[in-house]
Design an enzyme around this catalytic site. Structure first.
Site, PDB file in Angstrom:
ATOM      1  N   CYS A 158       0.802  -1.233   0.000  1.00  0.00           N
ATOM      2  CA  CYS A 158       0.000   0.000   0.000  1.00  0.00           C
ATOM      3  C   CYS A 158       0.830   1.277   0.000  1.00  0.00           C
ATOM      4  O   CYS A 158       0.270   2.376  -0.052  1.00  0.00           O
ATOM      5  CB  CYS A 158      -0.964  -0.022   1.182  1.00  0.00           C
ATOM      6  SG  CYS A 158      -1.943  -1.538   1.220  1.00  0.00           S
ATOM      7  N   HIS A 291      -2.748   8.111   6.273  1.00  0.00           N
ATOM      8  CA  HIS A 291      -3.007   6.815   5.633  1.00  0.00           C
ATOM      9  C   HIS A 291      -4.407   6.347   6.045  1.00  0.00           C
ATOM     10  O   HIS A 291      -5.197   5.952   5.197  1.00  0.00           O
ATOM     11  CB  HIS A 291      -1.940   5.810   6.048  1.00  0.00           C
ATOM     12  CG  HIS A 291      -1.991   4.520   5.306  1.00  0.00           C
ATOM     13  ND1 HIS A 291      -1.990   4.450   3.930  1.00  0.00           N
ATOM     14  CD2 HIS A 291      -2.041   3.224   5.734  1.00  0.00           C
ATOM     15  CE1 HIS A 291      -2.038   3.183   3.547  1.00  0.00           C
ATOM     16  NE2 HIS A 291      -2.070   2.423   4.625  1.00  0.00           N
ATOM     17  N   HIS A 327      -9.793   1.929   0.292  1.00  0.00           N
ATOM     18  CA  HIS A 327      -8.340   1.771   0.266  1.00  0.00           C
ATOM     19  C   HIS A 327      -7.953   1.186  -1.080  1.00  0.00           C
ATOM     20  O   HIS A 327      -8.250   0.030  -1.378  1.00  0.00           O
ATOM     21  CB  HIS A 327      -7.903   0.854   1.406  1.00  0.00           C
ATOM     22  CG  HIS A 327      -6.418   0.791   1.582  1.00  0.00           C
ATOM     23  ND1 HIS A 327      -5.530   1.426   0.735  1.00  0.00           N
ATOM     24  CD2 HIS A 327      -5.646   0.166   2.511  1.00  0.00           C
ATOM     25  CE1 HIS A 327      -4.298   1.194   1.127  1.00  0.00           C
ATOM     26  NE2 HIS A 327      -4.345   0.432   2.214  1.00  0.00           N
TER      27      HIS A 327
END
Length: 397
Positions: A158, A291, A327
């Site tokens: 990620c 994040h 996400h």
């Protein structure tokens, strides 16, 4: 070190242009919904940030022939990269030493899982075998925009797109390239849904970053690219600069394969390194695009890291925009790079949707409404499995 950002392109669950994404952020219009584009056992159980366009619609948008072998990841990436190049007003992609660095974690998995059992029997779908490789999507994107120079692929979970942006900046700073199209792309797939479901970190409702009652993340799909250019190119072509990449940092807390350390050691080190490269103090940051995945582990770890990096009492406005897009895995840092630049351009702190209850471990409250503010410096965090933590710092000048 400062590297100019001269163009941006994006497609996400909240829009297929930079303008559409910006308006959705202002209107607090989330793109989280139920899955429509493919069948899965979890279809009615989880929510996702899905782009409501079929592969056929994307192929038509790109003007590809029916014989193409683009995976969905490549389709999304080609579209966003082309938009970034257009936004940078580049008429000849090969006029300067130009590269493409694309991040992905899924690659062509959507086609592999669709046709795996047909490959031996159906020659018509065998063209997608090569599309499985992560690098295939990067080369297809490069070919689509006509790029003949350097092409590379980054896959660090990620934080992938952040590391792609870093590599592009380093190649310009070292004189190896004059400009680089950098970003990331990932499509939705059963593979990622099943994998995250196994980890028990998917939410069955809208994700709630930094909320004490957070249940987990919503997966998303997206692509975004930005164009980085050297001072030489900017000066020679009189380019309009949208923002600058002022600093960055990468660290690994080496704690766990799929979890961040309790005190956010990797995240803290990444932020420290970014401050040092940008030659700024934490007080210079006006907004943090966190994040903020809404998983129990990430938000606690990142929150503690932010408190450490900003010495507890001086944390600026912060929010996670993943409640808008989900996400988006390897694309996340590129999506949020675009949002970081927009925050500076328009003087807006974007809201952290769905937040209600502060976390009991610390007193950190994200910004929950659109806030007008002079923003000259944005810090954007992206943390990946394997402990790979990256921080980008963007500035107006």
């Amino acid at each position: 070190m400062k590297i100019a950002i001269t163009g941006m392109g994006i497609i996400s669950a909240i829009g297929k242009t930079v303008e559409e994404n910006y308006e959705a952020l202002l209107q607090k219009k989330s793109g989280i919904s139920e899955i429509e584009n493919f069948d899965t056992l979890h279809k009615e159980v989880i929510k996702v940030g899905e782009i409501k366009m079929t592969n056929q619609q994307l192929e038509s948008l790109l003007g590809l022939p029916a014989s193409n072998s683009f995976s969905r990841t490549a389709l999304l990436g080609a579209y966003a990269a082309k938009k970034a190049v257009e936004d940078a007003q580049i008429s000849d992609i090969n006029e300067y030493r130009t590269g493409l660095i694309s991040a992905t974690s899924v690659g062509g998995m959507d086609m592999t899982e669709r046709y795996y059992y047909e490959y031996f029997e159906n020659p018509a779908v065998q063209k997608y075998i090569r599309a499985h490789d992560a690098g295939d999507s990067s080369h297809k994107i490069a070919d689509y925009i006509g790029l003949k120079g350097f092409v590379s692929t980054v896959s660090t979970a990620c934080s992938s797109a952040a590391n792609a942006i870093m590599l592009g900046a380093r190649m310009i700073a070292s004189g190896q390239l004059d400009r680089v199209v950098v970003g990331g792309t990932d499509a939705m797939s059963k593979f990622t849904i099943n994998g995250f479901k196994t980890l028990m970190i998917l939410s069955d409702t809208f994700n709630t970053p930094f909320d004490d009652n957070r249940k987990g993340l919503n997966l998303g799909e997206a692509a975004a690219f930005i164009v980085l250019e050297s001072d030489k190119v900017v000066a020679q072509q009189g380019k309009k600069v949208l923002a600058y990449l002022k600093g960055f940092g990468n660290a690994n807390d080496a704690y766990h394969q799929t979890a961040s350390s309790e005190n956010g050691d990797g995240a803290f080190l990444a932020m420290q390194k970014a401050f040092a490269m940008a030659q700024i103090t934490p007080e210079s940051v006006d907004y943090i695009n966190a994040h903020g995945t809404a998983t129990p582990n990430n938000d606690l770890s990142e929150g503690r890291a932010i408190l450490r990096a900003f010495e507890g009492n001086s944390v600026p406005d912060f929010s996670s925009t993943k409640a808008f897009t989900g996400h988006t895995l390897a694309a996340a840092a590129a999506i949020e790079a675009v949002y970081s630049v927009l925050a500076m351009q328009y003087g807006k702190v974007f809201p952290n949707l769905n937040f209600k209850t502060p976390m009991k471990e610390f007193d950190l409250i994200p910004q929950t409404e659109v806030k007008d503010k002079e923003i000259n410096c944005v810090l954007s965090n992206s943390f990946g499995f394997g402990g790979n933590c990256s921080t980008l710092i963007f500035s107006k000048n």
